[in-house]
Design a protein around this motif. Structure first.
Motif, PDB file in Angstrom:
ATOM      1  N   PHE A   6      26.158  55.229   6.814  1.00 53.16           N
ATOM      2  CA  PHE A   6      25.428  54.049   6.103  1.00 53.16           C
ATOM      3  C   PHE A   6      24.777  53.904   5.200  1.00 53.16           C
ATOM      4  N   THR A   7      26.223  54.995   4.708  1.00 54.55           N
ATOM      5  CA  THR A   7      25.455  55.050   3.266  1.00 54.55           C
ATOM      6  C   THR A   7      27.094  54.570   2.501  1.00 54.55           C
ATOM      7  N   GLN A   8      26.993  54.542   0.493  1.00 57.94           N
ATOM      8  CA  GLN A   8      28.688  54.837   0.388  1.00 57.94           C
ATOM      9  C   GLN A   8      28.567  56.612  -0.565  1.00 57.94           C
ATOM     10  N   LYS A   9      27.506  56.880  -0.209  1.00 59.01           N
ATOM     11  CA  LYS A   9      27.506  58.318  -0.612  1.00 59.01           C
ATOM     12  C   LYS A   9      29.076  58.951   0.085  1.00 59.01           C
ATOM     13  N   LEU A  10      29.124  59.676  -0.687  1.00 61.94           N
ATOM     14  CA  LEU A  10      30.526  60.838  -0.280  1.00 61.94           C
ATOM     15  C   LEU A  10      30.382  61.905   0.211  1.00 61.94           C
ATOM     16  N   PRO A  11      31.040  62.876   1.207  1.00 61.31           N
ATOM     17  CA  PRO A  11      30.241  64.281   1.824  1.00 61.31           C
ATOM     18  C   PRO A  11      30.564  64.957   0.391  1.00 61.31           C
ATOM     19  N   THR A  12      30.018  65.967   0.924  1.00 54.60           N
ATOM     20  CA  THR A  12      29.787  67.631  -0.102  1.00 54.60           C
ATOM     21  C   THR A  12      30.060  68.700   0.363  1.00 54.60           C
ATOM     22  N   ASP A  13      29.877  68.622   1.884  1.00 53.37           N
ATOM     23  CA  ASP A  13      29.871  69.485   2.379  1.00 53.37           C
ATOM     24  C   ASP A  13      30.853  69.846   3.813  1.00 53.37           C
ATOM     25  N   GLU A  14      31.241  71.032   4.369  1.00 48.30           N
ATOM     26  CA  GLU A  14      32.209  70.193   5.335  1.00 48.30           C
ATOM     27  C   GLU A  14      31.508  69.233   6.765  1.00 48.30           C
ATOM     28  N   VAL A  15      30.268  69.595   6.705  1.00 58.12           N
ATOM     29  CA  VAL A  15      29.813  69.324   8.043  1.00 58.12           C
ATOM     30  C   VAL A  15      29.865  67.990   7.838  1.00 58.12           C
ATOM     31  N   GLU A  16      29.674  67.251   6.684  1.00 57.85           N
ATOM     32  CA  GLU A  16      29.260  65.467   6.210  1.00 57.85           C
ATOM     33  C   GLU A  16      31.583  65.766   6.719  1.00 57.85           C
ATOM     34  N   ARG A  17      31.763  65.892   6.262  1.00 61.74           N
ATOM     35  CA  ARG A  17      33.378  65.956   6.295  1.00 61.74           C
ATOM     36  C   ARG A  17      33.575  66.181   7.885  1.00 61.74           C
ATOM     37  N   CYS A  18      33.312  66.652   8.694  1.00 56.37           N
ATOM     38  CA  CYS A  18      33.703  66.544   9.967  1.00 56.37           C
ATOM     39  C   CYS A  18      32.835  65.852  10.546  1.00 56.37           C
ATOM     40  N   TYR A  19      31.647  65.138  10.319  1.00 58.46           N
ATOM     41  CA  TYR A  19      30.664  64.210  10.164  1.00 58.46           C
ATOM     42  C   TYR A  19      31.412  62.922  10.645  1.00 58.46           C
ATOM     43  N   LEU A  20      31.721  62.634   8.920  1.00 58.88           N
ATOM     44  CA  LEU A  20      32.595  61.430   9.170  1.00 58.88           C
ATOM     45  C   LEU A  20      34.324  61.318   9.948  1.00 58.88           C
ATOM     46  N   GLU A  21      34.298  62.176   9.958  1.00 57.69           N
ATOM     47  CA  GLU A  21      35.757  62.588  10.506  1.00 57.69           C
ATOM     48  C   GLU A  21      35.559  61.808  11.968  1.00 57.69           C
ATOM     49  N   CYS A  22      35.007  62.562  12.638  1.00 56.41           N
ATOM     50  CA  CYS A  22      34.088  61.969  13.457  1.00 56.41           C
ATOM     51  C   CYS A  22      33.970  61.403  13.913  1.00 56.41           C
ATOM     52  N   VAL A  23      33.500  59.629  13.306  1.00 58.64           N
ATOM     53  CA  VAL A  23      32.927  58.211  13.373  1.00 58.64           C
ATOM     54  C   VAL A  23      33.886  57.864  13.494  1.00 58.64           C
ATOM     55  N   TYR A  24      34.718  58.395  12.405  1.00 56.38           N
ATOM     56  CA  TYR A  24      36.106  58.029  12.382  1.00 56.38           C
ATOM     57  C   TYR A  24      37.097  57.743  13.058  1.00 56.38           C
ATOM     58  N   THR A  25      37.214  58.915  13.665  1.00 62.27           N
ATOM     59  CA  THR A  25      38.398  59.170  14.630  1.00 62.27           C
ATOM     60  C   THR A  25      37.742  58.244  16.298  1.00 62.27           C
ATOM     61  N   GLY A  26      36.221  58.280  16.549  1.00 62.15           N
ATOM     62  CA  GLY A  26      35.803  57.120  17.447  1.00 62.15           C
ATOM     63  C   GLY A  26      35.483  55.793  17.075  1.00 62.15           C
ATOM     64  N   VAL A  27      36.151  55.259  15.566  1.00 62.26           N
ATOM     65  CA  VAL A  27      35.798  54.005  16.047  1.00 62.26           C
ATOM     66  C   VAL A  27      37.963  53.618  15.633  1.00 62.26           C
ATOM     67  N   GLY A  28      38.548  54.789  15.571  1.00 61.94           N
ATOM     68  CA  GLY A  28      40.381  54.596  16.003  1.00 61.94           C
ATOM     69  C   GLY A  28      40.917  54.146  14.220  1.00 61.94           C
ATOM     70  N   VAL A  29      40.294  54.346  13.171  1.00 63.76           N
ATOM     71  CA  VAL A  29      40.739  54.337  12.033  1.00 63.76           C
ATOM     72  C   VAL A  29      41.152  56.101  11.470  1.00 63.76           C
ATOM     73  N   ILE A  30      40.900  56.799  12.583  1.00 67.46           N
ATOM     74  CA  ILE A  30      41.696  58.285  12.524  1.00 67.46           C
ATOM     75  C   ILE A  30      42.108  58.331  14.108  1.00 67.46           C
ATOM     76  N   GLN A  31      43.487  58.547  13.726  1.00 64.80           N
ATOM     77  CA  GLN A  31      43.778  58.664  15.062  1.00 64.80           C
ATOM     78  C   GLN A  31      45.432  59.812  15.156  1.00 64.80           C
ATOM     79  N   GLY A  32      45.144  61.128  16.339  1.00 67.93           N
ATOM     80  CA  GLY A  32      46.157  61.842  16.215  1.00 67.93           C
ATOM     81  C   GLY A  32      46.234  62.612  15.260  1.00 67.93           C
ATOM     82  N   GLY A  33      45.115  63.074  13.932  1.00 68.42           N
ATOM     83  CA  GLY A  33      44.728  63.337  13.012  1.00 68.42           C
ATOM     84  C   GLY A  33      45.714  62.759  11.983  1.00 68.42           C
TER      85      GLY A  33
END
Length: 146
Positions: free
Chosen positions: A52-79
């Motif tokens: 819910f921010t413009q913050k850039l991820p700073t670690d693996e947990v944040e990257r994977c969390y965002l990737e999960c969200v983006y995958t969930g909404v279809g912004v990322i598909q098939g990796g």
């Protein structure tokens, strides 16, 4: 200005989850998706706020969390970053022609910039966010976590 773009991803998430639902209902659905991804990737409460921010991820947990969200909404598909999935989400979210055009330009720009980094786990979570933040200053429609 960067805040507006980085939350584009959240709006895209909301748009995907929402369809034609009321804004509060959309926020609830995005919140549920964010909670699921936070649990799946062991993101603490502070890390989970990144959606819910413009913050850039700073670690693996944040990257994977965002990737999960983006995958969930279809912004990322098939990796991979999905122009089709992103535009489908944008179509569901934006009815104003000018906003839709702006978002589609952002999506097309990001299709040229978002790349998967071979030796970085969940790199798409970072590279999608970086692109949305970098090019989203004209998009002023991001929700807050409140």
């Amino acid at each position: 200005m960067k805040t507006a773009l980085s939350i584009l991803a959240v709006c895209l998430v909301i748009a995907y989850v929402n369809g034609a639902a009321a804004p509060n209902n959309v926020k609830d659905k995005v919140g549920a998706l964010a909670k699921k991804c936070a649990a799946d990737h062991k993101a603490n409460q502070e890390q989970a706020k990144i959606a819910f921010t413009q913050k850039l991820p700073t670690d693996e947990v944040e990257r994977c969390y965002l990737e999960c969200v983006y995958t969930g909404v279809g912004v990322i598909q098939g990796g991979e970053y999905s122009v089709e999935g992103s535009k489908k989400l944008a179509t569901q979210r934006f009815s104003d022609a000018k906003e839709h055009e702006t978002v589609n330009k952002l999506i097309d720009t990001c299709s040229k910039e978002v790349t998967k980094v071979k030796d970085e786990k969940c790199s798409l979570g970072r590279t999608v966010r970086e692109c949305f933040v970098k090019h989203g200053e004209k998009v002023h429609f991001f929700p807050s976590a409140n």
